[in-house]
Design an enzyme around this catalytic site. Structure first.
Site, PDB file in Angstrom:
ATOM      1  N   CYS A  91       0.834  -1.209   0.000  1.00 59.94           N
ATOM      2  CA  CYS A  91       0.000   0.000   0.000  1.00 59.94           C
ATOM      3  C   CYS A  91       0.869   1.260   0.000  1.00 59.94           C
ATOM      4  CB  CYS A  91      -0.911  -0.042   1.230  1.00 59.94           C
ATOM      5  SG  CYS A  91      -1.778   1.500   1.575  1.00 59.94           S
ATOM      6  N   CYS A  94       0.190   3.712   2.841  1.00 63.80           N
ATOM      7  CA  CYS A  94       0.683   3.115   4.095  1.00 63.80           C
ATOM      8  C   CYS A  94       2.184   3.346   4.237  1.00 63.80           C
ATOM      9  CB  CYS A  94       0.397   1.612   4.123  1.00 63.80           C
ATOM     10  SG  CYS A  94      -1.352   1.193   4.027  1.00 63.80           S
TER      11      CYS A  94
END
Length: 170
Positions: A91, A94
Site C-alpha cells: 500500500c 501506508c
C-alpha cells in the site's frame, strides 16, 4: 512501435551504427551503454558544479517490538489508549504514513501507544474490525474501539486528529 523523429544526428550521444535509421525500433536502444559512475549536479550562486553521487543514508528508527499472545491481550494490558495502524506492505499511502507514524509516536509517547498490524499477515484481526481501506487507524481505549479514521495525513494533521479525538470523547 517505431520512433520516427529520432535519429543519430539529433542526439550526438546516440551515434552508433545500429541507430543510423530514423525508424529504429525502441528495442534497439537497449544496446546503449551508461556510465556506471553517476554525477550529482549542485546548483548555487557559483553556477552548476558536479560531484560524485553518494548513497542516501536514512535515519534509524528505534522500534519497540513486543510480543503478546493475542491482540486482545495487548489491548487489555495497555495503560493508555492504543493507536492501531492497519496497513499492507504493498500500500503506497501506508508506506508514506510509516515515517509520519514514527514521528507521531515520538511526539505523543506519553498519550498513546502505537501498534502496527499488517493486514496480510493477520487477516482475522482485519476482518474483525472490518478493515476495508488502507491505511485505517483505530484508537482503542479500555480495550474497545474508540475512534476510527482512514487515509494518509500530514504529521501535524495526524497529531491534531488524534488529540482532538481523545479530548472530545473523554
Amino acid at each position: 512501435m517505431a520512433i520516427s523523429s529520432l535519429s543519430a544526428s539529433t542526439i550526438p550521444s546516440l551515434k552508433t551504427p545500429q541507430l543510423q535509421s530514423s525508424t529504429t525500433k525502441l528495442t534497439s536502444l537497449s544496446s546503449l551503454q551508461f556510465q556506471s559512475h553517476l554525477q550529482r549536479l549542485q546548483f548555487g550562486n557559483g553556477g552548476i558544479t558536479s560531484s560524485p553521487s553518494r548513497p542516501r543514508i536514512l535515519p534509524l528508527v528505534a522500534a519497540k517490538k513486543q510480543t503478546f499472545s493475542s491482540f486482545d491481550e495487548l489491548l487489555e494490558n495497555a495503560d493508555k489508549p492504543v493507536l492501531v495502524d492497519f496497513y499492507a506492505t504493498w500500500c503506497g499511502p501506508c508506506q508514506i504514513m510509516g515515517p509520519i507514524l514514527n514521528e507521531v509516536s515520538t511526539v505523543l509517547k506519553d498519550t498513546i501507544q502505537v501498534v502496527k498490524i499488517d493486514t496480510e499477515k493477520y487477516p482475522t484481526i482485519a476482518d474483525k474490525y472490518r478493515i476495508e481501506a488502507l491505511p485505517t487507524f483505530i484508537i482503542f481505549k479500555d480495550g474497545k474501539p474508540y475512534d476510527r479514521f482512514e487515509g494518509a495525513f500530514s504529521k501535524d494533521k495526524f497529531i491534531q486528529r488524534i488529540e482532538s479525538s481523545l479530548q472530545v470523547k473523554q
